[in-house]
Design a protein around this motif. Structure first.
Motif, PDB file in Angstrom:
ATOM      1  N   GLU A 191       5.635  -3.019  -6.736  1.00 58.14           N
ATOM      2  CA  GLU A 191       6.911  -3.419  -6.963  1.00 58.14           C
ATOM      3  C   GLU A 191       7.450  -4.249  -8.668  1.00 58.14           C
ATOM      4  N   ILE A 192       8.158  -3.951  -9.591  1.00 55.90           N
ATOM      5  CA  ILE A 192       8.115  -4.621 -10.487  1.00 55.90           C
ATOM      6  C   ILE A 192       9.383  -5.975 -10.799  1.00 55.90           C
ATOM      7  N   ILE A 193      10.367  -4.641  -9.589  1.00 50.02           N
ATOM      8  CA  ILE A 193      11.674  -5.129  -9.960  1.00 50.02           C
ATOM      9  C   ILE A 193      12.565  -4.623  -8.630  1.00 50.02           C
ATOM     10  N   GLY A 194      13.351  -5.688  -8.062  1.00 47.44           N
ATOM     11  CA  GLY A 194      14.293  -5.729  -7.046  1.00 47.44           C
ATOM     12  C   GLY A 194      15.270  -5.884  -7.421  1.00 47.44           C
ATOM     13  N   GLY A 195      16.053  -5.383  -6.507  1.00 47.71           N
ATOM     14  CA  GLY A 195      17.862  -5.594  -7.161  1.00 47.71           C
ATOM     15  C   GLY A 195      18.549  -5.054  -6.114  1.00 47.71           C
ATOM     16  N   SER A 196      19.752  -5.364  -5.974  1.00 52.96           N
ATOM     17  CA  SER A 196      21.094  -5.487  -4.695  1.00 52.96           C
ATOM     18  C   SER A 196      22.346  -5.582  -5.366  1.00 52.96           C
ATOM     19  N   GLN A 197      23.336  -4.471  -5.100  1.00 53.39           N
ATOM     20  CA  GLN A 197      24.539  -5.190  -5.054  1.00 53.39           C
ATOM     21  C   GLN A 197      24.978  -5.884  -3.949  1.00 53.39           C
ATOM     22  N   GLU A 214       0.809  -1.422   0.568  1.00 57.01           N
ATOM     23  CA  GLU A 214       0.218   0.481   0.029  1.00 57.01           C
ATOM     24  C   GLU A 214       0.577   1.107   0.155  1.00 57.01           C
ATOM     25  N   HIS A 215       2.228   1.533   0.640  1.00 50.42           N
ATOM     26  CA  HIS A 215       2.812   2.402   0.718  1.00 50.42           C
ATOM     27  C   HIS A 215       3.786   2.543  -0.251  1.00 50.42           C
ATOM     28  N   GLU A 216       3.951   0.982  -1.303  1.00 50.81           N
ATOM     29  CA  GLU A 216       4.424   1.803  -3.079  1.00 50.81           C
ATOM     30  C   GLU A 216       3.503   1.750  -3.764  1.00 50.81           C
ATOM     31  N   ARG A 217       1.817   1.195  -4.002  1.00 49.73           N
ATOM     32  CA  ARG A 217       0.945   2.205  -4.703  1.00 49.73           C
ATOM     33  C   ARG A 217       0.888   3.683  -4.101  1.00 49.73           C
ATOM     34  N   TYR A 218       1.234   3.617  -2.784  1.00 49.36           N
ATOM     35  CA  TYR A 218       0.570   5.302  -3.010  1.00 49.36           C
ATOM     36  C   TYR A 218       2.133   6.466  -3.416  1.00 49.36           C
ATOM     37  N   LEU A 219       3.116   5.748  -3.628  1.00 55.49           N
ATOM     38  CA  LEU A 219       3.964   6.838  -4.293  1.00 55.49           C
ATOM     39  C   LEU A 219       3.756   7.125  -5.441  1.00 55.49           C
ATOM     40  N   THR A 220       3.655   5.404  -6.037  1.00 51.58           N
ATOM     41  CA  THR A 220       3.324   5.402  -7.869  1.00 51.58           C
ATOM     42  C   THR A 220       2.262   5.827  -8.306  1.00 51.58           C
ATOM     43  N   GLY A 223       9.111  -9.866 -11.738  1.00 53.99           N
ATOM     44  CA  GLY A 223       8.015 -10.314 -10.862  1.00 53.99           C
ATOM     45  C   GLY A 223       6.973  -9.168 -10.514  1.00 53.99           C
ATOM     46  N   LEU A 224       5.711  -9.666 -10.832  1.00 55.78           N
ATOM     47  CA  LEU A 224       4.046  -8.866  -9.846  1.00 55.78           C
ATOM     48  C   LEU A 224       4.042  -9.235  -9.000  1.00 55.78           C
ATOM     49  N   ASN A 225       3.379  -8.241  -7.899  1.00 56.64           N
ATOM     50  CA  ASN A 225       2.759  -9.131  -7.056  1.00 56.64           C
ATOM     51  C   ASN A 225       1.465  -7.813  -6.695  1.00 56.64           C
ATOM     52  N   VAL A 226       0.273  -8.760  -7.292  1.00 60.75           N
ATOM     53  CA  VAL A 226      -0.607  -7.995  -7.805  1.00 60.75           C
ATOM     54  C   VAL A 226      -1.916  -9.119  -6.869  1.00 60.75           C
ATOM     55  N   ALA A 240      23.356  -1.326  -0.742  1.00 58.08           N
ATOM     56  CA  ALA A 240      22.876  -0.718  -2.435  1.00 58.08           C
ATOM     57  C   ALA A 240      21.668  -1.526  -2.970  1.00 58.08           C
ATOM     58  N   ALA A 241      20.471  -0.644  -2.665  1.00 61.40           N
ATOM     59  CA  ALA A 241      20.050  -2.125  -3.421  1.00 61.40           C
ATOM     60  C   ALA A 241      18.959  -0.856  -3.769  1.00 61.40           C
ATOM     61  N   MET A 242      18.217  -1.473  -5.006  1.00 65.60           N
ATOM     62  CA  MET A 242      16.653  -0.725  -5.806  1.00 65.60           C
ATOM     63  C   MET A 242      15.293  -1.509  -5.924  1.00 65.60           C
ATOM     64  N   ASP A 243      14.109  -0.826  -5.721  1.00 70.29           N
ATOM     65  CA  ASP A 243      12.851  -0.756  -6.508  1.00 70.29           C
ATOM     66  C   ASP A 243      12.853  -0.369  -7.370  1.00 70.29           C
ATOM     67  N   VAL A 244      12.010  -0.830  -8.416  1.00 69.88           N
ATOM     68  CA  VAL A 244      10.768  -0.575  -9.230  1.00 69.88           C
ATOM     69  C   VAL A 244       9.476  -0.476  -9.242  1.00 69.88           C
ATOM     70  N   LEU A 245       9.457   0.525  -8.793  1.00 68.47           N
ATOM     71  CA  LEU A 245       7.266   0.864  -8.903  1.00 68.47           C
ATOM     72  C   LEU A 245       7.699   1.457  -9.628  1.00 68.47           C
ATOM     73  N   VAL A 246       5.476   0.663 -10.143  1.00 63.45           N
ATOM     74  CA  VAL A 246       5.471   1.288 -10.755  1.00 63.45           C
ATOM     75  C   VAL A 246       3.713   1.308 -10.609  1.00 63.45           C
ATOM     76  N   PRO A 247       2.603   2.451 -10.955  1.00 64.38           N
ATOM     77  CA  PRO A 247       1.687   2.716 -10.179  1.00 64.38           C
ATOM     78  C   PRO A 247       0.158   1.154 -10.742  1.00 64.38           C
ATOM     79  N   LYS A 248      -0.506   1.351  -9.592  1.00 67.52           N
ATOM     80  CA  LYS A 248      -1.448   0.312  -9.852  1.00 67.52           C
ATOM     81  C   LYS A 248      -0.883  -0.823  -9.608  1.00 67.52           C
ATOM     82  N   VAL A 249       0.579  -1.432  -9.522  1.00 72.30           N
ATOM     83  CA  VAL A 249       0.896  -2.427  -9.202  1.00 72.30           C
ATOM     84  C   VAL A 249       2.140  -2.852  -8.060  1.00 72.30           C
TER      85      VAL A 249
END
Length: 115
Positions: free
Chosen positions: A57-63, A8-14, A105-108, A46-55
């Protein structure tokens, strides 16, 4: 600082704050895995997540942490027995290059309320 983002936090941001895709970087080390590379501040990794609207996180990664002594210290701090992980530590001990890791992946979740 120190709490992970929930869906819900991710979707609020996007959906509400940025109204588009967002990349979140440098998560607090205390909420991430032992193998993520610590940043110079000692508080984040050194980590990151790509977040998109209505979904969310779709990608997470780290060194990955390549510094053996830092890796061992992190494992001790997290209560991970070093003797169970010698195979992993040997990968660093006998040579490894700095490398990333990622997952997609998708967290649907289904929202039936009208917007």
């Amino acid at each position: 600082m120190g709490l992970d983002l929930q869906s819900e936090h991710e979707r609020y941001l996007t959906d509400r704050v940025f109204r588009g895709p967002v990349i979140v970087v440098d998560y607090p080390k205390d909420i991430k895995a032992f193998y993520m590379r610590q940043n110079p501040d000692g508080k984040t990794v050194a980590a990151m997540d790509v977040l998109v609207p209505k979904v969310g996180e779709i990608i997470g990664g780290s060194q990955r942490e390549e510094r053996l002594e830092v890796l061992e210290g992190r494992m001790k701090d997290m209560g991970i027995p070093l003797e169970n992980m010698q195979w992993y530590l040997d990968l660093r001990r006998y040579g490894s290059a700095p490398m990333p890791g990622s997952a997609s992946g998708l967290n649907v979740s289904y929202n039936t309320s009208p917007e």
